[in-house]
Design an enzyme around this catalytic site. Structure first.
Site, PDB file in Angstrom:
ATOM      1  N   VAL A 115       0.825  -1.224   0.000  1.00 55.19           N
ATOM      2  CA  VAL A 115       0.000   0.000   0.000  1.00 55.19           C
ATOM      3  C   VAL A 115       0.849   1.261   0.000  1.00 55.19           C
ATOM      4  O   VAL A 115       0.330   2.362  -0.039  1.00 55.19           O
ATOM      5  CB  VAL A 115      -0.980   0.030   1.193  1.00 55.19           C
ATOM      6  CG1 VAL A 115      -1.834  -1.211   1.220  1.00 55.19           C
ATOM      7  CG2 VAL A 115      -0.246   0.228   2.490  1.00 55.19           C
ATOM      8  N   GLU A 116       2.171   1.098   0.033  1.00 50.59           N
ATOM      9  CA  GLU A 116       3.014   2.303   0.020  1.00 50.59           C
ATOM     10  C   GLU A 116       3.724   2.395  -1.310  1.00 50.59           C
ATOM     11  O   GLU A 116       3.119   2.880  -2.269  1.00 50.59           O
ATOM     12  CB  GLU A 116       3.981   2.279   1.211  1.00 50.59           C
ATOM     13  CG  GLU A 116       3.226   2.363   2.542  1.00 50.59           C
ATOM     14  CD  GLU A 116       4.131   2.358   3.775  1.00 50.59           C
ATOM     15  OE1 GLU A 116       5.285   2.879   3.689  1.00 50.59           O
ATOM     16  OE2 GLU A 116       3.703   1.819   4.813  1.00 50.59           O
ATOM     17  N   MET A 117       4.962   1.878  -1.460  1.00 54.15           N
ATOM     18  CA  MET A 117       5.618   1.946  -2.763  1.00 54.15           C
ATOM     19  C   MET A 117       5.418   0.692  -3.589  1.00 54.15           C
ATOM     20  O   MET A 117       5.646   0.680  -4.797  1.00 54.15           O
ATOM     21  CB  MET A 117       7.124   2.218  -2.574  1.00 54.15           C
ATOM     22  CG  MET A 117       7.369   3.640  -2.129  1.00 54.15           C
ATOM     23  SD  MET A 117       8.939   3.785  -1.282  1.00 54.15           S
ATOM     24  CE  MET A 117       9.423   5.397  -1.801  1.00 54.15           C
TER      25      MET A 117
END
Lengths: 299, 834
Positions: A115-117
């Protein structure tokens, strides 16, 4: 961590205060810092090339992004508030749940978090090898672009992001006029009411785990330390965050649920100390907290 | 082929594995091992002490944590705790250092793993403690305050409620100070507080309950944590690790130290060996030094070259002899000494022998740096190592002096040492060569035979030293006159010869001969004397006067004889007549053989007279010889030749007979003549039959031996006294009279005179010549005196004037004989006078 020992020794000798000022300078490898800086601001680390470290850890927003939860690739929303990158080198562990023991370990987290990078570190290694990063890495690291070297460079850069010379630090250093009487009173209250028992040390926090909601139940989606140790005793235990530059890093708490600084002071005193502070006390303490903002790194 | 190559390689390797090198190599290896071992030991000790200190640090940290855990609700700055925790981790990592672990056995791995595991557990508890301790910092105080304010505010609280409140708080404290309380009590308290909270419904009571509850759980939790923490005994693990380390280390170190010791011992032994080898090499060095010194200082010239004949070493003698310094000689070929006096074959032969690897021995004629010739005997040995010629060693001896000596000897063999002129040997050798040259070149050659006139007199009178100097001076004058191409020789005492090559006519020779005579006639000043001598030269020419050496020499000699005979100080050419006419010995000898048969011999007589009365007393028979070719030849010239030729007996008897016959005739004329004396040679006297032979003649001619006197020269008697002694006595017995002629000039021995049967002594002419008026004439007096005492009659010989005669009369001499009175005459002439 070695420098911590040094600092601790020096300052514990000169200061008997439970809070120590940040050193004015920190020793870093300039080449690595430069490379790490380049990486930190490079969206190439994210899968869809939209997110860089700096997207969530913004230099102009106190090292965070001003959002309760941050955005990742494909517009996904994260599940926990972004802690500040400033002075993060002084924390005893990284992440709210302490799953990374240092900055280098932490760097992998966001890179590979879907869900981030949402990327894969091995893929990134390959990608970077085919860019000018190859030459840049070779110039510093014998083995060129590797997982260790990428995170090492990023960590070295992050290490350099300290914010010394906050008014309170200067007060600690002996400048009695660095802070107002109000702030001095706020500090006294901070101590007497027991806030100091968790928020102390060089980073005014960041050196122990504490239960979120000592007095009474508090709602929290994240289980904190429990998600790492799976020990029922660890349920809702989170790393105590730093209060430095706190006035810049709203919203507050691991779920980013409180926007105003005054409000979080009230919240903390109720749920952590089991006390109700007077309005005056809250204001003083808030004022004190505002004196913890240091010189932001010049990028 | 391969085998020899392998063998060569093997020998190379074996040579390479020279024992000294081996020992040195071993020494170095062991020294390195020793150093390595010692460094290793040092490293081990250091590592061990490091580990010990780490363990101590861990122990200290452990104690620190223990202290931390015993804190009771105090504010603690966890920065320090965090630092210590990190330190503990890093120490453990250091302990787990793989490099160090490698050196230890697996005994340590388990405890270290256990340590790690236990520590993680402990860390967990510490973290818990941190959290919970922070929680209850100030809580108890806060609870007391709260309780106080509640009691104050709610004063109408009944005692029971207060009691309940207090009990709960007290129990809380009890639990805080670790007094065990059972569950029911705690539950009861909790329930009481809940009921109170519900009763009063104020936020103070709410807070109190909440705070109580949370503090209680925290305290209980902390108690639990402490218990858990206490169960974890890291110290024990640390100590066991420490022990294990120590044990490991001890054995490790011990074995290593033992190894080091043995290596050290070996190293020392090797070192001692090296020293021994070194000492040995010192000895060898000393030996070599001695050798080197010997070689360096040898009188022999010693040269060493490499295999290409380039000089690698020369000694001092070489430098001295050749004049080349060591620097100049190094790297050069010894042929820099080559003179051109040796043929090429000599050197090529020498090189062939040397190339073959054989020794060569021979003689060099070399030149030194300044171009002087010198002679060397040399012995050259190839230096062979592993069947290969490595170089050459030459030992040479300078034999120049020896050669010079040889040359000197050679010189002296062919030269006269006094005048340094070539000698007779040389003459014979060289003149033959000259003759050959003259033959080829069709030139003339003249041979001069030269004799110094009067040299004998000077030599006798002034001594041989003067004589030698005179000869040297004469030589100098000869050389001065002659050309360098003329050869001059000294062939005898005062005899010289010259060989002159010439192509001109005779005048040239005349010129030379005259010059020579003239120069010799000039007075020679030897020391204080001014000496005059003459030069008689006989010249024989090639090819006129002979074509071979012997002939020319003989003819030159003959010509010289003639010159001498004819007056000396002149030069005569040879002519063929001379051979026959010159009174050379040969001539005389040859003529003498037939002289008697040819009636060439005749007798003359000289009377002896009484000096006082002047009456003739006796006559002496004197032999004369007149040869057609040679003319008159005096007895003193041919008598000794006759003696040597063995003719004297015959001639002597002839004279005797003739004299007897003539005496008879004379006696008739002059009655006073009582005696006839005849000269007799000692050769005749040696003949044992001599007396009888005489007696035969006297018998035959009917003469009484009493009237015959035999004259014998004094010197001849003395020389042959033993041989003639008997004959003399026989003669005397037979009646003959014995006369001693030329008395006083020989080795007269009184005892012999006494013993011999002597009748008359004839005083030598020389004494008579010396008679002067103012002289003592002591000798004549002495002779007269001796004669008288022995009863001999004295005759004075050679009276030439009245003065002598008168003095002799005065000296009481009996008789006289001489030209003054009467010269020797033939019988006929004598008869006329009488």
């Amino acid at each position: 961590m070695k420098h911590l020992i040094y600092i601790f020794l020096i300052f514990s000798l000169s200061y008997s205060e439970p809070i120590s000022p940040i050193p004015l300078k920190i020793t870093t490898d300039n080449k690595k810092v430069a490379l790490g800086s380049k990486l930190f601001f490079d969206t190439i680390l994210s899968k869809d090339n939209t997110i860089s470290c700096a997207t969530c850890h913004r230099m102009d927003m106190g090292g965070a992004d001003g959002l309760p939860m941050s955005f990742g690739i494909n517009g996904q929303i994260g599940n926990i508030n972004t802690p500040t990158v400033f002075n993060s080198t002084f924390n005893f562990v990284q992440f709210w749940d302490g799953r990374a023991k240092n900055l280098q370990e932490q760097a992998i987290g966001p890179i590979e978090n879907p869900v981030e990078m949402g990327h894969n570190i091995d893929n990134i290694v390959e990608i970077l090898k085919s860019t000018e990063y190859h030459k840049l890495f070779k110039a510093i690291y014998k083995d060129g672009v590797t997982k260790e070297n990428i995170t090492d460079a990023i960590a070295e850069f992050e290490k350099s992001l300290i914010t010394p010379n906050s008014p309170f630090d200067n007060f600690l250093r002996g400048d009695n006029n660095a802070i107002t009487q109000n702030q001095k009173d706020g500090y006294a209250l901070f101590k007497s009411h027991g806030c100091i028992s968790c928020h102390h040390g060089i980073n005014i926090g960041g050196n122990l785990y504490a239960k979120f909601g000592v007095i009474g139940e508090v709602k929290s989606d994240s289980m904190g330390r429990f998600s790492v140790t799976k020990n029922p005793y660890d349920k809702y235990f989170f790393k105590v965050p730093t209060l430095r530059n706190i006035e810049l890093t709203s919203p507050y708490l691991h779920n980013g649920q409180i926007e105003k600084l005054e409000d979080v002071v009230k919240f903390m005193s109720h749920f952590q100390l089991g006390k109700t502070l007077t309005e005056n006390e809250v204001l003083k303490i808030t004022d004190f907290l505002k004196s913890l903002t240091g010189e932001l790194p010049k990028i | 082929m391969i085998n020899t190559k392998n063998n060569k390689n093997i020998t190379k390797i074996i040579r390479f594995l020279d024992p000294v090198l081996m020992i040195l190599l071993l020494f170095i290896i062991f020294l390195i091992l020793l150093i390595y071992n010692l460094t290793d030991i040092t490293t081990k000790i250091r590592d061990y002490s490091n580990q010990q200190s780490i363990i101590n640090e861990l122990k200290i940290l452990d104690t620190d944590f223990d202290n931390l855990m015993s804190q009771q609700a105090n504010f603690i700055n966890y920065d320090g705790v965090v630092t210590k925790i990190d330190q503990f981790y890093s120490y453990i990592e250091k302990l787990n250092n793989e490099q160090v672990l490698e050196k230890y056995s697996d005994n340590l791995i388990e405890p270290l793993e256990l340590l790690q595991a236990q520590w993680i557990k402990k860390h967990e508890q510490i973290e818990y403690f941190k959290s919970h301790n922070a929680s209850i910092v100030g809580s108890l105080n806060y609870i007391i305050e709260l309780t106080k304010s509640i009691k104050k505010k709610y004063y109408d609280l009944d005692k029971n409620n207060i009691f309940l409140l207090d009990t709960a708080i007290n129990n809380l404290f009890k639990i805080f100070i670790n007094i065990e309380l059972d569950e029911t009590t705690i539950q009861k308290d909790s329930n009481n507080l809940i009921s109170l909270k519900n009763k009063y419904k104020t936020h103070e009571f709410d807070f109190l309950y909440l705070k109580y509850h949370s503090t209680l759980s925290d305290i209980i939790r902390i108690n639990h944590i402490r218990k858990e923490y206490d169960n974890i005994n890291i110290k024990f693990i640390l100590e066991s690790i420490e022990l294990a380390l120590k044990k490991e280390y001890q054995t490790n170190i011990d074995s290593q130290q033992n190894m080091s010791l043995s290596i050290f011992i070996i190293t020392t032994i090797l070192f001692v060996l090296l020293i021994l080898v070194y000492l040995k090499s010192l000895k060898t060095k000393k030996e070599l030094k001695s050798f080197r010194y010997a070689v360096e200082n040898s009188d022999n010239s010693i040269v060493m070259t490499d295999k290409d004949r380039r000089i690698t070493y020369v000694n001092e003698a070489f430098e001295k002899i050749t004049g080349y310094s060591k620097k100049e000689a190094l790297g050069k070929n010894p042929n820099i000494l080559k003179s051109d006096q040796m043929p090429k074959e000599f050197y090529s032969n020498m090189n062939d022998i040397l190339d073959k690897g054989e020794k060569w021995h021979g003689e060099f004629i070399n030149i030194d740096k300044n171009g002087n010739i010198y002679y060397e005997t040399a012995s050259i040995t190839p230096i062979i190592e592993d069947d290969k010629i490595n170089g050459y060693l030459a030992i040479k001896l300078n034999v120049t002096d020896y050669i010079n000596e040889q040359e000197k000897v050679e010189f002296l063999a062919y030269h006269d040492s006094l005048t340094l002129l070539p000698n007779r040997r040389s003459l014979e050798k060289n003149v033959n060569i000259l003759l050959n040259e003259a033959k080829i070149n069709k030139t003339n050659l003249a041979i001069f035979f030269m004799d110094l006139d009067g040299f004998k007199t000077i030599n006798d009178a002034l001594g041989h030293d003067i004589g030698d100097l005179l000869l040297q001076a004469v030589t100098k004058r000869f050389r001065h006159i002659l050309r360098d191409t003329d050869h001059i020789f000294r062939i005898g005492g005062d005899e010289f010869a010259i060989a002159i090559e010439y192509s001109q006519d005779k005048d040239y020779i005349d010129l030379i001969a005259n010059k020579l005579i003239k120069t010799i006639n000039e007075p020679l000043h030897i020391e204080d004397h001014s000496l005059h001598i003459g030069l008689s030269i006989g010249v024989a020419r090639y090819p006129q006067d002979g074509e071979d050496l012997m002939t020319l020499l003989k003819h030159a000699d003959t010509a010289m004889y003639k010159a001498k005979h004819d007056g000396k100080n002149r030069y005569y050419y040879y002519n063929s007549e001379l051979s026959t006419t010159v009174h050379t010995r040969l001539n005389i000898e040859q003529s003498l053989l037939s002289a008697l048969d040819n009636n060439e011999l005749y007798v003359v007589y000289q009377p002896k007279y009484d000096v006082k009365t002047k009456t003739i007393f006796s006559i002496e028979a004197l032999l004369r010889w007149s040869n057609v070719k040679l003319g008159e030849i005096e007895p003193n010239k041919f008598i000794h030749i006759a003696e040597e030729a063995g003719l004297i007996n015959k001639i002597g008897l002839f004279v005797f007979r003739q004299a007897c016959m003539d005496f008879k005739i004379l006696q008739k004329k002059l009655k006073t003549i009582k005696l006839i004396t005849i000269n007799v040679s000692t050769i005749q006297l040696k003949d044992t039959k001599f007396t009888n032979k005489l007696l035969d003649i006297t018998k035959e001619l009917d003469i009484n031996p009493i009237n015959i006197g035999l004259e014998i020269t004094e010197t001849h008697i003395m020389k042959n006294i033993n041989n003639i002694h008997d004959t003399l006595f026989k003669l005397r017995k037979a009646g003959f009279k014995i006369l001693i002629d030329d008395f006083g000039t020989g080795y007269s021995s009184m005892s012999y005179i006494q013993k011999l049967p002597i009748d008359i002594l004839k005083i030598d002419k020389s004494f008579i010549d010396d008679i002067k008026l103012d002289n003592d004439n002591t000798i004549i007096k002495a002779i007269v005196s001796i004669s008288k005492s022995f009863g001999y009659t004295t005759v004075a010989e050679g009276i030439e004037d009245k003065i002598q005669e008168d003095i002799l009369v005065g000296l009481d001499v009996d008789y006289g004989q001489g030209f003054y009175f009467c010269k020797p005459k033939r019988i006929d002439d004598l008869m006329d006078i009488l």
